[in-house]
Scaffold this motif. Structure first.
Motif, PDB file in Angstrom:
ATOM      1  N   ARG A   1      -6.958  -6.967   4.688  1.00 37.11           N
ATOM      2  CA  ARG A   1      -6.168  -6.952   3.449  1.00 37.11           C
ATOM      3  C   ARG A   1      -6.812  -6.060   2.392  1.00 37.11           C
ATOM      4  O   ARG A   1      -6.110  -5.292   1.708  1.00 37.11           O
TER       5      ARG A   1
ATOM      6  N   ALA B   1      -0.783   2.047  10.480  1.00 36.11           N
ATOM      7  CA  ALA B   1      -0.114   2.325   9.216  1.00 36.11           C
ATOM      8  C   ALA B   1       0.934   3.402   9.464  1.00 36.11           C
ATOM      9  O   ALA B   1       0.615   4.463  10.010  1.00 36.11           O
TER      10      ALA B   1
ATOM     11  N   TYR C   1       8.891  -2.423  12.823  1.00 30.57           N
ATOM     12  CA  TYR C   1       7.892  -1.394  12.488  1.00 30.57           C
ATOM     13  C   TYR C   1       8.488  -0.011  12.776  1.00 30.57           C
ATOM     14  O   TYR C   1       9.015   0.235  13.866  1.00 30.57           O
TER      15      TYR C   1
ATOM     16  N   ALA D   1      -6.338  -2.404   3.470  1.00 28.96           N
ATOM     17  CA  ALA D   1      -4.965  -1.959   3.236  1.00 28.96           C
ATOM     18  C   ALA D   1      -4.738  -1.647   1.762  1.00 28.96           C
ATOM     19  O   ALA D   1      -4.071  -0.655   1.415  1.00 28.96           O
ATOM     20  N   ALA D   2      -5.315  -2.474   0.887  1.00 32.35           N
ATOM     21  CA  ALA D   2      -5.175  -2.230  -0.556  1.00 32.35           C
ATOM     22  C   ALA D   2      -5.897  -0.947  -0.954  1.00 32.35           C
ATOM     23  O   ALA D   2      -5.372  -0.143  -1.745  1.00 32.35           O
TER      24      ALA D   2
ATOM     25  N   THR E   1       3.574   6.144   7.986  1.00 32.91           N
ATOM     26  CA  THR E   1       3.857   6.950   6.795  1.00 32.91           C
ATOM     27  C   THR E   1       4.813   8.077   7.182  1.00 32.91           C
ATOM     28  O   THR E   1       4.847   8.508   8.331  1.00 32.91           O
TER      29      THR E   1
ATOM     30  N   GLY F   1      -3.831   1.948   0.166  1.00 36.56           N
ATOM     31  CA  GLY F   1      -2.457   1.957  -0.316  1.00 36.56           C
ATOM     32  C   GLY F   1      -1.435   1.757   0.795  1.00 36.56           C
ATOM     33  O   GLY F   1      -0.323   2.294   0.725  1.00 36.56           O
ATOM     34  N   LEU F   2      -1.804   0.982   1.812  1.00 32.25           N
ATOM     35  CA  LEU F   2      -0.903   0.767   2.946  1.00 32.25           C
ATOM     36  C   LEU F   2       0.099  -0.335   2.613  1.00 32.25           C
ATOM     37  O   LEU F   2      -0.259  -1.372   2.064  1.00 32.25           O
ATOM     38  N   ARG F   3       1.349  -0.110   2.987  1.00 32.93           N
ATOM     39  CA  ARG F   3       2.381  -1.114   2.778  1.00 32.93           C
ATOM     40  C   ARG F   3       2.824  -1.675   4.120  1.00 32.93           C
ATOM     41  O   ARG F   3       3.279  -0.939   4.986  1.00 32.93           O
ATOM     42  N   GLN F   4       2.644  -2.958   4.279  1.00 35.58           N
ATOM     43  CA  GLN F   4       3.054  -3.679   5.483  1.00 35.58           C
ATOM     44  C   GLN F   4       2.548  -3.014   6.772  1.00 35.58           C
ATOM     45  O   GLN F   4       3.354  -2.621   7.632  1.00 35.58           O
ATOM     46  N   PRO F   5       1.246  -2.855   6.904  1.00 33.40           N
ATOM     47  CA  PRO F   5       0.723  -2.311   8.165  1.00 33.40           C
ATOM     48  C   PRO F   5       0.959  -3.301   9.307  1.00 33.40           C
ATOM     49  O   PRO F   5       1.084  -4.512   9.086  1.00 33.40           O
TER      50      PRO F   5
END
Length: 409
Positions: free
Chosen positions: A222, A247, A194, A225-226, A249, A229-233
């Protein structure tokens, strides 16, 4: 079809089992089926030793199926080699969909093979159709049970992996939050890579509904997160009906002040969101902000609660001293009667509109004279003009609504 196959079908099946159990026929079946699987799923070739394991499982499955085939009813148990593949796939992140695809390819091969064998039977035999149904029903049953049991073993293995990983992550996160682990690279390594040097936005998803399970929380996570727009939280389960999420960024995460989750399980949860902060300190700070935000939100208030949107309420907290301030500020306006609740709602809308009667009337869909009349009533209950105490009223009304659900105990 009769419950017991005809004598001719039983004789044919016994001869079939005897012939197919021959070592050469077994080798031919395994080679043909395994070759077909590897041709349709070439990505499996990159996994060292998997082709050999699949061949072993095909042999074991076929032998067990042949043993069961003449019996009145199938007695199914997933063969050891297939169970091993399922567990190892869960550990190496081979998708369950790929395992299911392997079985379906084998099923298609079985269908073609048995159809080919039966086509050699004399057309005049009335039992041909009965034999075809007998073989196909049993082969389909075997494959379906194999898929179901493989899925169960796979999910069980994934749960064991997730529990172990979560325990390690929770220990690391707890040490960071307590200020006992301040080495960024080590934290990143212990959290599976992470990116701890980025900006972090912490979220806490929780529910007090007994009917909602951890699976519901993870499903809500899930969807959330969608939506964001979170990627691999980073997701950690601290226990109870709660999930901690971070998250990462490159820049502070922009978040619409009016953000609400889309249709789905997240709508029935309470979600607290801290402000985006950089580095290891920000990782902890954003989480504590989300936690303190959750601490002042009434359990019945579902939806999203952003620290940035209610920072003053969070800093104010909630104790008997604060509640005394609310009682003194609102006076008789803080009552539970319908007209008192309606007056509070009108005053809150008026203050949120910057003291504009017209905008408050538009928001509440009433005439502006109705707003003026209600403000006069509210001022009478307060003993002072609403406009003269707008700051105190705004805080008191928001605290009463957010923290106490509209009614002080």
């Amino acid at each position: 079809m009769p419950s017991e196959p005809s004598g001719w079908v039983q004789d044919w099946v016994r001869r079939f089992v005897q012939t197919e159990s021959d070592d050469d026929r077994l080798d031919s079946w395994v080679e043909r089926t395994c070759g077909r699987i590897m041709a349709e799923l070439p990505e499996l070739g990159s996994r060292d030793g998997l082709a050999e394991q699949i061949g072993e499982a095909i042999r074991e499955h076929w032998l067990n199926f042949l043993i069961q085939l003449p019996q009145p009813a199938l007695s199914f148990r997933l063969v050891a080699s297939a169970e091993r593949i399922s567990r190892e796939s869960a550990q190496t992140s081979l998708p369950l969909e790929t395992l299911n695809r392997i079985y379906r390819i084998a099923q298609q091969g079985t269908w073609e093979y048995t159809t080919e064998l039966i086509s050699a039977v004399d057309d005049s035999r009335p039992e041909r159709t009965e034999l075809l149904i007998y073989l196909w029903e049993r082969a389909s049953d075997w494959i379906d049970r194999s898929i179901n049991e493989t899925s169960r073993v796979y999910h069980e293995a994934r749960r064991h992996i997730d529990v172990g990983r979560n325990a390690l992550w929770l220990e690391t996160v707890s040490r960071v939050l307590d200020g006992n682990l301040l080495e960024g690279r080590r934290v990143s390594a212990e959290l599976g890579g992470y990116p701890i040097a980025d900006h972090h936005t912490a979220l806490i998803v929780t529910t007090s509904e007994q009917r909602q399970t951890m699976e519901d929380l993870e499903d809500a996570c899930r969807h959330l997160a969608a939506d964001l727009g979170l990627r691999q939280p980073l997701v950690v389960r601290p226990g109870g009906r709660q999930l901690w999420i971070w998250a990462a960024t490159r820049r502070p995460m922009p978040l619409d002040p009016g953000f609400t989750p889309s249709e789905g399980p997240a709508q029935g949860m309470r979600i607290a969101i801290g402000a985006s902060k950089p580095g290891l300190v920000g990782f902890a700070s954003s989480h504590w902000q989300a936690r303190r935000t959750l601490g002042v939100v009434h359990p019945d208030r579902k939806g999203v609660h952003q620290y940035d949107q209610m920072e003053l309420l969070v800093l104010l907290g909630c104790d008997e001293t604060v509640d005394d301030f609310i009682r003194r500020t609102l006076g008789d306006l803080g009552g539970a009667l319908d007209h008192q609740v309606r007056l509070r709602h009108t005053v809150a809308s008026y203050l949120a509109a910057g003291g504009s009667v017209d905008r408050a009337a538009s928001q509440l869909s009433v005439h502006r004279n109705t707003i003026r009349y209600r403000l006069q009533q509210a001022s009478a209950l307060l003993g002072r003009d609403v406009g003269a105490m707008s700051s105190e009223l705004t805080i008191a009304l928001r605290h009463l609504d957010v923290t106490h659900g509209g009614q002080l105990p």
